[in-house]
Design a protein around this motif. Structure first.
Motif, PDB file in Angstrom:
ATOM      1  N   ALA A 188      60.251 -52.834  31.792  1.00  0.00           N
ATOM      2  CA  ALA A 188      59.573 -53.945  31.306  1.00  0.00           C
ATOM      3  C   ALA A 188      58.072 -53.667  31.414  1.00  0.00           C
ATOM      4  CB  ALA A 188      59.904 -55.082  32.311  1.00  0.00           C
ATOM      5  N   ILE A 189      57.131 -53.806  30.643  1.00  0.00           N
ATOM      6  CA  ILE A 189      55.919 -53.683  30.520  1.00  0.00           C
ATOM      7  C   ILE A 189      55.187 -55.127  30.658  1.00  0.00           C
ATOM      8  CG2 ILE A 189      53.759 -52.805  29.654  1.00  0.00           C
ATOM      9  CD1 ILE A 189      55.251 -50.685  28.263  1.00  0.00           C
ATOM     10  N   VAL A 190      54.598 -55.521  31.652  1.00  0.00           N
ATOM     11  CA  VAL A 190      54.135 -56.697  32.115  1.00  0.00           C
ATOM     12  C   VAL A 190      52.618 -56.732  31.708  1.00  0.00           C
ATOM     13  CG1 VAL A 190      54.009 -58.799  33.590  1.00  0.00           C
ATOM     14  CG2 VAL A 190      55.961 -56.984  33.749  1.00  0.00           C
ATOM     15  N   SER A 191      52.255 -57.784  31.020  1.00  0.00           N
ATOM     16  CA  SER A 191      50.761 -58.243  30.934  1.00  0.00           C
ATOM     17  C   SER A 191      50.108 -59.415  31.155  1.00  0.00           C
ATOM     18  CB  SER A 191      50.298 -57.914  29.312  1.00  0.00           C
ATOM     19  OG  SER A 191      50.648 -56.775  28.851  1.00  0.00           O
ATOM     20  N   LEU A 192      49.277 -59.721  31.961  1.00  0.00           N
ATOM     21  CA  LEU A 192      48.696 -60.992  32.362  1.00  0.00           C
ATOM     22  C   LEU A 192      47.267 -61.067  31.359  1.00  0.00           C
ATOM     23  CD1 LEU A 192      48.406 -63.535  34.182  1.00  0.00           C
ATOM     24  CD2 LEU A 192      47.514 -61.922  35.849  1.00  0.00           C
ATOM     25  N   ASP A 193      47.333 -62.309  30.632  1.00  0.00           N
ATOM     26  CA  ASP A 193      46.289 -62.637  29.885  1.00  0.00           C
ATOM     27  C   ASP A 193      45.707 -61.355  29.097  1.00  0.00           C
ATOM     28  OD1 ASP A 193      46.473 -65.252  30.791  1.00  0.00           O
ATOM     29  OD2 ASP A 193      45.088 -64.834  32.548  1.00  0.00           O
ATOM     30  N   GLY A 194      46.731 -60.606  28.547  1.00  0.00           N
ATOM     31  CA  GLY A 194      46.244 -59.515  27.781  1.00  0.00           C
ATOM     32  C   GLY A 194      46.077 -57.939  28.500  1.00  0.00           C
ATOM     33  N   LYS A 195      46.130 -58.076  29.666  1.00  0.00           N
ATOM     34  CA  LYS A 195      45.980 -56.691  30.518  1.00  0.00           C
ATOM     35  C   LYS A 195      47.360 -56.336  31.162  1.00  0.00           C
ATOM     36  CE  LYS A 195      43.167 -54.703  34.173  1.00  0.00           C
ATOM     37  NZ  LYS A 195      41.802 -54.899  35.105  1.00  0.00           N
ATOM     38  N   THR A 196      47.477 -55.193  31.069  1.00  0.00           N
ATOM     39  CA  THR A 196      48.903 -54.609  31.613  1.00  0.00           C
ATOM     40  C   THR A 196      48.443 -54.592  33.317  1.00  0.00           C
ATOM     41  OG1 THR A 196      49.316 -53.174  29.708  1.00  0.00           O
ATOM     42  CG2 THR A 196      50.307 -52.850  31.841  1.00  0.00           C
ATOM     43  N   VAL A 197      49.660 -55.171  33.967  1.00  0.00           N
ATOM     44  CA  VAL A 197      49.337 -55.607  35.432  1.00  0.00           C
ATOM     45  C   VAL A 197      50.640 -54.822  35.926  1.00  0.00           C
ATOM     46  CG1 VAL A 197      47.950 -57.521  35.373  1.00  0.00           C
ATOM     47  CG2 VAL A 197      50.426 -57.815  35.223  1.00  0.00           C
ATOM     48  N   ALA A 198      51.718 -54.583  35.364  1.00  0.00           N
ATOM     49  CA  ALA A 198      53.038 -53.813  35.979  1.00  0.00           C
ATOM     50  C   ALA A 198      53.742 -53.118  34.907  1.00  0.00           C
ATOM     51  CB  ALA A 198      53.653 -55.004  36.866  1.00  0.00           C
TER      52      ALA A 198
END
Length: 249
Positions: A188-198
């Motif tokens: 899983a590639i997690v993005s927050l507000d358009g930025k990858t975070v994890a």
């Protein structure tokens, strides 16, 4: 069972019925048929764009023993009588460069892809022996089961992610199986507000074809979760995604 026949070509007194059988093979797996909604097959004149026939592949995924083995040579046949196919009879009066387009699998629209092939077809010279005209569709059908899209989460530090992964023909994935879950990379590639975070690996979840893990929630905002499955042995890759909203703590 053959699909319904369609013929849009303009026939003439000299036209000859020409049968074409099309099958779509899931890369490193079996044929794509009724159980996955079929593949939409379209035959066109490659030079003029004229539509000649369209319909769905119908039938089973085929005989596992014929398909999933390492023996067999140049003339080895992969299909049996039940293997999914689309069959059309065209009335051709001149040789045509025919383009076949396949789109699907239609029961997994998030995974659907389009492939195109072309070859010359001569009036009265059928393409229906052996496996017929075979197209290979790469990929996995990945279906994110949790979290549901656009769900709001409260004061949490993580969110559980669960995804179903099958071949494009619907064949199951499990440890030590024919399609071995232990050899696949699911993440899983997690993005927050358009930025990858994890980036979080998902592990086999104990149920056939399912993988799970937990992604971190470090701050409020709009989270996008892209789940991919990748087989390093074949390059097969599939993707699905979901979103969730983390409220302020």
């Amino acid at each position: 069972m053959a699909a319904a026949l369609f013929s849009f070509g303009v026939s003439s007194a000299s036209a000859e019925p020409t049968e074409i059988v099309v099958r779509v093979l899931s890369k490193d797996a079996k044929f794509i048929g009724t159980s996955m909604g079929g593949m939409r097959i379209t035959l066109r004149d490659a030079e003029t764009g004229e539509m000649l026939a369209t319909g769905l592949t119908e039938g089973t995924t085929g005989d596992t023993s014929l398909l999933m083995h390492t023996r067999g040579g140049r003339r080895a046949q992969l299909s049996d009588a039940t293997a999914a196919k689309y069959q059309a009879t065209l009335d051709l009066d001149v040789p045509r460069l025919i383009e076949v387009e396949a789109f699907g699998p239609l029961a997994q629209r998030q995974a659907a892809q389009r492939i195109v092939s072309s070859q010359w077809v001569i009036p009265g010279r059928h393409i229906n022996k052996g496996d017929g005209w075979v197209l290979e569709l790469p990929g996995f059908a990945v279906d994110v089961l949790a979290p549901p899209a656009h769900v709001r989460v409260g004061d949490v530090t993580s969110v559980d992610v669960r995804a179903n992964v099958v071949t494009m023909c619907g064949c199951p994935v499990e440890p030590k199986g024919i399609w071995d879950a232990d050899t696949y990379e699911v993440e899983a590639i997690v993005s927050l507000d358009g930025k990858t975070v994890a980036r979080v690996p998902l592990a086999f979840a104990g149920e056939t074809s399912q993988f799970a893990g937990s992604v971190p929630v470090a701050a409020p905002g709009f989270y996008d979760v892209l789940v991919y499955a990748y087989d390093p042995a074949t390059g097969n890759t599939g993707v699905d995604r979901t979103t969730f909203i983390a409220a302020r703590k």
